[in-house]
Design an enzyme around this catalytic site. Structure first.
Site, PDB file in Angstrom:
ATOM      1  N   ASP A   1      35.923 -74.865  28.537  1.00  0.00           N
ATOM      2  CA  ASP A   1      34.662 -75.558  28.840  1.00  0.00           C
ATOM      3  C   ASP A   1      34.769 -77.037  28.463  1.00  0.00           C
ATOM      4  OD1 ASP A   1      34.586 -75.221  26.116  1.00  0.00           O
ATOM      5  OD2 ASP A   1      32.610 -74.257  26.065  1.00  0.00           O
TER       6      ASP A   1
ATOM      7  N   GLU B   1      40.598 -73.519  15.637  1.00  0.00           N
ATOM      8  CA  GLU B   1      40.541 -74.953  15.931  1.00  0.00           C
ATOM      9  C   GLU B   1      40.214 -75.764  14.684  1.00  0.00           C
ATOM     10  OE1 GLU B   1      38.311 -76.005  19.421  1.00  0.00           O
ATOM     11  OE2 GLU B   1      38.455 -78.157  19.013  1.00  0.00           O
TER      12      GLU B   1
HETATM   13  O1  KIV Z   1      37.566 -75.776  25.956  1.00  0.00           O
HETATM   14  C1  KIV Z   1      38.675 -75.969  25.436  1.00  0.00           C
HETATM   15  O2  KIV Z   1      39.508 -76.769  25.909  1.00  0.00           O
HETATM   16  C2  KIV Z   1      39.006 -75.232  24.221  1.00  0.00           C
HETATM   17  C3  KIV Z   1      40.272 -75.613  23.513  1.00  0.00           C
HETATM   18  C4  KIV Z   1      40.091 -76.867  22.770  1.00  0.00           C
HETATM   19  C5  KIV Z   1      40.769 -74.522  22.649  1.00  0.00           C
HETATM   20  O3  KIV Z   1      38.287 -74.381  23.831  1.00  0.00           O
END
Ligand code: KIV
Length: 273
Positions: free
Chosen positions: A53, A191
């Site tokens: 997202d 994260e």
């Molecule tokens: O939306 C995204 O790109 C993510 C990553 C940062 C893991 O969730």
């Protein structure tokens, strides 16, 4: 396959994810939001592609991931799936599509699976979403969890700084990971948390941990493709390694094109019918 270090050209499954963890083989994951990029990322040998997202920031230019809709995520995921042969395709469930209740969550999860052809879904959060995660798993949909800095909670956190430095938050993160592992998540993004904590979680769960700003002990790594290719000039978090400077390459190439058009050099006599 024209990629690097691809030992096994078969389509990657969630089962393979767990196998790779057991065998100590690192998992390489990147984001993609469109067909053309997904095709390149897949053929270069990544094991998994996340239709993140983060498209909300990277593609649409929003400040946060909150505004992206279910329809928009379906559009991105469908485009990515068309470009992929080998990698496991995981699609983020966007904000607001799984937090209300488990029934609504599973209905939206089914919609994404049916309309995109992706392989699995990712949801942000811990024990508070476990009933929804269970329902989605019961429907036969593989789930990847996401703990630590969860950008859909940015308004609660108030900052994108490192999470779980404090004992209490670290203990909750470990407990969340264990619960999500127990109910059957096949993977978990960790994260922006301390490397020692990511290592501890990785050791304690069967699901494969995928770090972004979580150090080297996780079972795999994920980065946002535009960031690691250096397309975004003003994003420099410590965890980000840039593998190219596409910002400069693209700016130079486009500048060159503009000057060729203005000078009348393009198109030349070989570039016309
Ligand atoms: O939306 C995204 O790109 C993510 C990553 C940062 C893991 O969730």
């Amino acid at each position: 396959m024209s990629g690097y270090l691809v030992e096994d050209s078969r389509k990657v499954t969630t089962h393979r994810f767990k196998e790779m963890k057991e065998q100590g083989k690192k998992i390489a994951m990147l984001t993609a939001y469109d067909y053309t990029t997904a095709k390149i990322v897949d053929s270069a040998g990544v094991d998994a592609i996340l239709v993140g997202d983060s498209a909300s920031n990277v593609v649409a230019g929003n400040q946060t991931t909150l505004p992206i809709t279910l329809e928009q995520m379906i559009y991105h995921a469908r485009s990515v799936v068309r470009g992929v042969k080998r990698a496991l395709v995981v699609c983020d469930m966007p904000f607001g599509t799984y937090q209300v209740n488990p029934t609504e969550g599973v209905r939206n999860a089914i919609r994404i699976m049916q309309e995109t052809g992706c392989d699995a879904l990712k949801l942000e959060g811990g024990v508070e979403i476990v009933e929804t995660v269970k329902k989605i798993l019961e429907a036969g949909i593989p789930v990847m969890a996401h703990l630590g800095l969860t950008p859909q909670h940015i308004n609660k956190f108030g900052t994108y700084t490192v999470r779980a430095r404090e004992k209490e938050e670290a203990a909750k993160l470990i407990s969340d990971a264990r619960v999500l592992d127990k109910v059957g998540c096949f993977g978990c993004v960790l994260e922006k948390i301390p490397a020692t904590l990511a290592a501890k979680v990785t050791e304690q769960v069967r699901m494969a941990t995928i770090g972004i700003g979580g150090g080297s002990a996780t079972d795999g790594q994920v980065l946002v493709v535009a960031d690691m290719l250096g397309m975004n000039n003003d994003f420099h978090p410590k965890f980000l390694r840039r593998y190219a400077d596409l910002h400069t390459i693209m700016t130079d190439a486009i500048g060159h094109y503009v000057s060729d058009v203005k000078s009348g050099d393009f198109p030349n006599e070989n570039e016309l019918y």
